[in-house]
Design a protein around this motif. Structure first.
Motif, PDB file in Angstrom:
ATOM      1  N   GLN A   1      -0.777   7.092   5.014  1.00 21.67           N
ATOM      2  CA  GLN A   1      -1.065   8.302   5.795  1.00 21.67           C
ATOM      3  C   GLN A   1      -2.334   8.560   5.937  1.00 21.67           C
ATOM      4  O   GLN A   1      -2.807   9.364   6.884  1.00 21.67           O
ATOM      5  N   ASP A   2      -3.088   8.741   4.713  1.00 23.60           N
ATOM      6  CA  ASP A   2      -4.278   9.227   4.752  1.00 23.60           C
ATOM      7  C   ASP A   2      -5.465   8.504   5.682  1.00 23.60           C
ATOM      8  O   ASP A   2      -6.097   9.010   6.233  1.00 23.60           O
ATOM      9  N   ALA A   3      -5.186   7.186   5.421  1.00 24.40           N
ATOM     10  CA  ALA A   3      -6.074   6.166   6.364  1.00 24.40           C
ATOM     11  C   ALA A   3      -5.873   6.389   7.763  1.00 24.40           C
ATOM     12  O   ALA A   3      -6.921   6.340   8.700  1.00 24.40           O
ATOM     13  N   MET A   4      -4.622   6.587   8.351  1.00 22.88           N
ATOM     14  CA  MET A   4      -4.355   6.930   9.857  1.00 22.88           C
ATOM     15  C   MET A   4      -4.441   8.387  10.103  1.00 22.88           C
ATOM     16  O   MET A   4      -4.413   8.488  11.386  1.00 22.88           O
ATOM     17  N   GLY A   5      -4.605   9.310   9.143  1.00 22.69           N
ATOM     18  CA  GLY A   5      -5.049  10.782   9.556  1.00 22.69           C
ATOM     19  C   GLY A   5      -3.826  11.405  10.013  1.00 22.69           C
ATOM     20  O   GLY A   5      -3.917  12.214  10.914  1.00 22.69           O
ATOM     21  N   HIS A   6      -2.618  11.000   9.426  1.00 18.72           N
ATOM     22  CA  HIS A   6      -1.280  11.726   9.927  1.00 18.72           C
ATOM     23  C   HIS A   6      -1.149  12.845   9.096  1.00 18.72           C
ATOM     24  O   HIS A   6      -1.321  12.958   7.927  1.00 18.72           O
ATOM     25  N   ALA A   7      -0.732  13.949   9.579  1.00 21.29           N
ATOM     26  CA  ALA A   7      -0.622  15.117   8.970  1.00 21.29           C
ATOM     27  C   ALA A   7       0.755  15.243   8.315  1.00 21.29           C
ATOM     28  O   ALA A   7       1.050  15.773   7.304  1.00 21.29           O
ATOM     29  N   ASP A   8       1.786  14.525   8.941  1.00 21.78           N
ATOM     30  CA  ASP A   8       3.036  14.285   8.263  1.00 21.78           C
ATOM     31  C   ASP A   8       3.427  13.005   8.210  1.00 21.78           C
ATOM     32  O   ASP A   8       3.300  12.075   8.820  1.00 21.78           O
TER      33      ASP A   8
ATOM     34  N   ARG B   1       6.128  11.511   8.131  1.00 17.85           N
ATOM     35  CA  ARG B   1       7.107  11.099   8.813  1.00 17.85           C
ATOM     36  C   ARG B   1       6.496  10.173  10.223  1.00 17.85           C
ATOM     37  O   ARG B   1       7.374   9.316  10.566  1.00 17.85           O
ATOM     38  N   THR B   2       5.331  10.635  10.478  1.00 20.50           N
ATOM     39  CA  THR B   2       4.746   9.938  11.181  1.00 20.50           C
ATOM     40  C   THR B   2       4.230   8.541  11.093  1.00 20.50           C
ATOM     41  O   THR B   2       4.538   7.497  11.727  1.00 20.50           O
ATOM     42  N   THR B   3       3.878   8.493   9.716  1.00 25.50           N
ATOM     43  CA  THR B   3       3.225   7.212   9.112  1.00 25.50           C
ATOM     44  C   THR B   3       4.655   6.145   9.120  1.00 25.50           C
ATOM     45  O   THR B   3       4.727   5.017   9.352  1.00 25.50           O
ATOM     46  N   ARG B   4       5.827   6.870   8.631  1.00 20.18           N
ATOM     47  CA  ARG B   4       6.938   5.938   8.735  1.00 20.18           C
ATOM     48  C   ARG B   4       7.496   5.362   9.927  1.00 20.18           C
ATOM     49  O   ARG B   4       7.961   4.200   9.983  1.00 20.18           O
ATOM     50  N   ARG B   5       7.402   6.389  11.018  1.00 18.47           N
ATOM     51  CA  ARG B   5       7.597   5.769  12.224  1.00 18.47           C
ATOM     52  C   ARG B   5       6.766   4.397  12.647  1.00 18.47           C
ATOM     53  O   ARG B   5       7.364   3.626  13.393  1.00 18.47           O
ATOM     54  N   TYR B   6       5.773   4.776  12.271  1.00 18.77           N
ATOM     55  CA  TYR B   6       4.392   3.332  12.650  1.00 18.77           C
ATOM     56  C   TYR B   6       4.961   2.215  11.654  1.00 18.77           C
ATOM     57  O   TYR B   6       4.885   1.195  12.462  1.00 18.77           O
TER      58      TYR B   6
ATOM     59  N   VAL C   1       0.850  -1.402   0.126  1.00 14.31           N
ATOM     60  CA  VAL C   1       0.138   0.034   0.022  1.00 14.31           C
ATOM     61  C   VAL C   1       1.032   1.205   0.094  1.00 14.31           C
ATOM     62  O   VAL C   1       1.609   1.533   0.782  1.00 14.31           O
ATOM     63  N   PRO C   2       0.609   2.102  -0.916  1.00 15.85           N
ATOM     64  CA  PRO C   2       1.303   3.339  -1.035  1.00 15.85           C
ATOM     65  C   PRO C   2       1.442   4.034   0.358  1.00 15.85           C
ATOM     66  O   PRO C   2       0.407   4.056   1.038  1.00 15.85           O
ATOM     67  N   LEU C   3       2.616   4.764   0.691  1.00 17.42           N
ATOM     68  CA  LEU C   3       2.718   5.454   1.886  1.00 17.42           C
ATOM     69  C   LEU C   3       1.679   6.575   1.937  1.00 17.42           C
ATOM     70  O   LEU C   3       1.100   6.711   3.301  1.00 17.42           O
ATOM     71  N   GLU C   4       1.499   7.060   0.867  1.00 12.51           N
ATOM     72  CA  GLU C   4       0.256   8.391   1.151  1.00 12.51           C
ATOM     73  C   GLU C   4      -0.914   7.781   1.327  1.00 12.51           C
ATOM     74  O   GLU C   4      -1.577   8.479   2.285  1.00 12.51           O
ATOM     75  N   ASP C   5      -1.190   6.568   1.078  1.00  7.34           N
ATOM     76  CA  ASP C   5      -2.487   5.875   1.388  1.00  7.34           C
ATOM     77  C   ASP C   5      -2.650   5.682   2.799  1.00  7.34           C
ATOM     78  O   ASP C   5      -3.697   5.863   3.157  1.00  7.34           O
TER      79      ASP C   5
END
Length: 316
Positions: free
Chosen positions: A277-284, A286-291, A271-275
């Protein structure tokens, strides 16, 4: 608008817990925040004010040295650096509001020695996909009057990666259909209205629960007395089922562990990083990458993808 009668212009104006709590509620009412964030800010400020009260310190006269002493006390409990930093962030926001009201000249948290938080590291204990499966299996095998509700709670956390605050804040009216998708709507972090599609498994688990819950209004997930379940009950549920599932780190898990697993599994499945990120509601991002606990897996090194593409262009 905040009532001018609540603006603490005089030293000692926030000296009593009642007066401080009243001002804090007025401050929160002027912020566009989700209920989860509002509750977290309330707890963080209350903790700081209680610390000041125990020491006879007027919060309006606090200096960065006092904030440093408070932070070092939190770290000595011990408390994770990220948790301490988050608590100080809430207090800092509170003081920023006081500065705007000219109640204090400066924000004492601004000059404090805040703990360093590595943006590439999370202290949350993660779960492997197999451990998530085992956790869901334990929920499926559970018996008793609350088992159906517990299964729905676990599946929503695992399949959607919701924050526990988002989950417990859901109301019956938040479950609906949109463009052929079964959905839930909620207010995410930062006060942003969000919607997510339910997986078939999540929809099935929720429907089974709703047949017992019944229709009407009010909270989606309720206790036997009809009260909204709270985050602490969900924490206990995750750890209890993890123990039953034989997961080694059961005593250190939290609902957030399932959120981390959601991000890692989604990225591992391509799943692409931006998708994500959107699913998790992260503004940044980098937060998604940390997860994403698997982000340093050498199998995902883009060098392999580039080399494979070159080989396709230049077959031997």
């Amino acid at each position: 608008m905040i009532s001018m009668s609540l603006v603490p212009h005089q030293p000692g104006a926030l000296g009593t817990p009642g007066a401080a709590a009243e001002f804090t509620e007025a401050w929160l009412a002027n912020r566009r925040l989700s209920e989860h964030t509002r509750a977290a800010y309330r707890r963080d400020v209350a903790s700081w004010l209680a610390w000041c009260h125990d020491r006879g310190l007027d919060p309006l006269r606090a200096s960065f040295l006092d904030v440093n002493a408070y932070a070092r006390g939190l770290e000595a409990r011990p408390m994770a650096a990220a948790t301490v930093a988050r608590k100080l962030s809430g207090v800092s926001s509170w003081y920023d509001f006081l500065v705007k009201l000219n109640a204090v000249a400066t924000n004492p948290v601004g000059g404090a020695d805040r703990p360093h938080v590595d943006r590439d590291h999370s202290s949350t204990v993660g779960l492997t996909p197999q451990e998530v499966d085992a956790l869901l299996s334990a929920a499926e095998q559970a018996q008793g009057p609350t088992a159906v509700r517990h299964r729905a709670v676990l599946v929503l956390l695992a399949d959607l990666g919701l924050r526990v605050g988002e989950l417990v804040s859901l109301d019956l009216a938040d479950v609906s259909w949109e463009r052929g998708h079964r959905t839930v709507r909620f207010v995410g972090k930062g006060g942003r209205a969000r919607r997510r599609a339910l997986t078939p498994g999540a929809a099935l688990a929720l429907d089974e629960y709703l047949r017992l819950r019944g229709s009407g209004e009010g909270p989606l997930f309720v206790t036997a007395t009809g009260a909204r379940i709270d985050r602490h009950a969900v924490f206990r549920l995750v750890r209890r089922l993890a123990k039953q599932a034989g997961i080694a780190a059961a005593d250190r898990l939290s609902p957030h562990s399932l959120r981390h697993s959601f991000a890692t599994s989604a990225r591992a499945e391509g799943v692409p990083l931006e998708d994500v990120q959107d699913a998790m509601g992260h503004a940044d991002p980098r937060t998604t990458r940390r997860y994403d606990r698997d982000r340093f897996n050498l199998d995902r090194d883009p060098a392999y993808t580039i080399a494979a593409a070159r080989a396709r262009r230049n077959p031997a």
